[in-house]
Scaffold this motif. Structure first.
Motif, PDB file in Angstrom:
ATOM      1  N   ARG A  87       1.074  -1.686  -8.920  1.00 22.71           N
ATOM      2  CA  ARG A  87      -0.255  -2.268  -8.228  1.00 22.71           C
ATOM      3  C   ARG A  87      -0.059  -2.056  -6.395  1.00 22.71           C
ATOM      4  N   GLU A  88      -0.874  -1.531  -6.042  1.00 24.71           N
ATOM      5  CA  GLU A  88      -0.727  -1.256  -4.394  1.00 24.71           C
ATOM      6  C   GLU A  88      -1.315  -2.349  -3.617  1.00 24.71           C
ATOM      7  N   VAL A  89      -0.854  -2.861  -2.452  1.00 24.66           N
ATOM      8  CA  VAL A  89      -1.534  -3.874  -1.397  1.00 24.66           C
ATOM      9  C   VAL A  89      -1.215  -3.131  -0.188  1.00 24.66           C
ATOM     10  N   GLY A  90      -1.927  -3.705   0.783  1.00 24.79           N
ATOM     11  CA  GLY A  90      -1.824  -3.179   2.078  1.00 24.79           C
ATOM     12  C   GLY A  90      -0.325  -3.695   2.659  1.00 24.79           C
ATOM     13  N   VAL A  91       0.075  -2.670   3.618  1.00 25.60           N
ATOM     14  CA  VAL A  91       1.437  -2.814   4.175  1.00 25.60           C
ATOM     15  C   VAL A  91       1.422  -4.246   4.900  1.00 25.60           C
ATOM     16  N   PHE A  92       0.344  -4.687   5.479  1.00 26.62           N
ATOM     17  CA  PHE A  92       0.384  -5.948   6.361  1.00 26.62           C
ATOM     18  C   PHE A  92       0.412  -7.182   5.513  1.00 26.62           C
ATOM     19  N   ALA A  93       0.463  -6.732   3.942  1.00 33.81           N
ATOM     20  CA  ALA A  93       0.548  -8.114   3.149  1.00 33.81           C
ATOM     21  C   ALA A  93       2.038  -7.693   2.230  1.00 33.81           C
ATOM     22  N   THR A  94       2.895  -7.060   2.919  1.00 35.68           N
ATOM     23  CA  THR A  94       4.166  -6.748   2.275  1.00 35.68           C
ATOM     24  C   THR A  94       5.112  -6.748   3.231  1.00 35.68           C
ATOM     25  N   ARG A  95       6.530  -6.907   2.924  1.00 36.53           N
ATOM     26  CA  ARG A  95       7.622  -7.062   4.067  1.00 36.53           C
ATOM     27  C   ARG A  95       8.226  -5.482   3.860  1.00 36.53           C
ATOM     28  N   SER A  96       7.552  -4.618   3.459  1.00 34.69           N
ATOM     29  CA  SER A  96       8.153  -3.194   3.297  1.00 34.69           C
ATOM     30  C   SER A  96       8.853  -2.842   4.642  1.00 34.69           C
ATOM     31  N   PRO A  97       9.835  -2.141   4.483  1.00 29.25           N
ATOM     32  CA  PRO A  97      10.492  -1.511   5.740  1.00 29.25           C
ATOM     33  C   PRO A  97       9.544  -0.186   6.323  1.00 29.25           C
ATOM     34  N   LEU A  98       8.676   0.274   5.413  1.00 33.46           N
ATOM     35  CA  LEU A  98       8.121   1.426   6.021  1.00 33.46           C
ATOM     36  C   LEU A  98       6.810   0.781   6.553  1.00 33.46           C
ATOM     37  N   ARG A  99       6.555   0.633   7.961  1.00 37.13           N
ATOM     38  CA  ARG A  99       5.549   0.053   8.330  1.00 37.13           C
ATOM     39  C   ARG A  99       5.103   0.751   9.790  1.00 37.13           C
TER      40      ARG A  99
END
Lengths: 158, 158
Positions: A87-99
């Motif tokens: 399931r995908e979510v928006g990057v600003f709703a994650t703490r992913s390092p790829l921002r």
């Protein structure tokens, strides 16, 4: 919309035992017992005065392996806890390092400050990661005074 | 020591009622009822998907009025709570906006996300402040699981 770009200069670099991304913990808090060193650029040494009185600090880091503006990370990503569902979510709703701006935020335990070296506990940073800023952790401003909700994360963790 | 500089591009800008620094609260948490708007650059809109499920978020901002590397903030500063004593501490032991890299960190309450506009509660940012990143607030990684100490701040607040 502002169109200016801003320039940052690292104030230091971390030394950790993690030398490649796949083996690096995704969050410092998940690896609280692991220790790392922050080697500050000596020109900033006076800025550390008083930091050792704090139990915890934020490390603001530069996560850009691709350290230029040509690299464009996906705006929707599948965070680790949603990998099973893909399931995908928006990057600003994650703490992913790829921002869009690859700025990391790690809460670490301060174990000691000696000269320009900070020994810290809780490591989620690759060896050699540049550090942009160090901020003391202050619960009265860093903790909400009301109940929190964690959106998609509540869905998977209950 | 890394010598490379890094370039950041704002992803949005905040609209607040604070038009000069002296009137702007020093911490978002001290002004929790005040509301602001974050206007995201439309190119990043997909990145907001899922953010409204979170009650709180970090705004990573650019506090550089002097947005170039020529400006050198003092490495020892007198934070507000120590003004009576005129006691200086290192900038990395404070949340002063005048830092080697002027990157701000504000915890805000998410009141609503509509299109590319985030309505938020808790304002410590000047109107027009550029935003570099938005991160969801996740207690399991943003709150220590042990007691905390706040150094010089404990000295004045008891």
């Amino acid at each position: 919309m502002a169109s200016t770009d801003f320039t940052l200069r690292p104030v230091g670099v971390v030394r950790t035992r993690f030398e490649d991304l796949p083996s690096t913990p995704t969050q410092a808090s998940l690896q609280r017992d692991d220790e790392g060193l922050l080697e500050l650029d000596p020109r900033y040494q006076d800025g550390l005065d008083g930091l050792s009185g704090f139990s915890h600090a934020w490390l603001v880091s530069w996560l850009g392996q691709a350290s230029d503006l040509e690299f464009t990370p996906a705006l929707r990503q599948v965070p680790n806890p949603l990998r099973d569902q893909q399931r995908e979510v928006g990057v600003f709703a994650t703490r992913s390092p790829l921002r869009p701006n690859p700025v990391g935020l790690s809460l670490v335990r301060i174990l000691g400050v000696e000269g320009t070296v900070i020994r810290f506990g809780g490591v989620d940073l690759l060896d050699g990661t540049p550090i942009l800023d160090i901020k003391p952790y202050i619960p009265s401003i860093d903790v909400p005074d009301e109940a929190t909700r964690q959106g998609w994360l509540d869905d998977v963790t209950g």
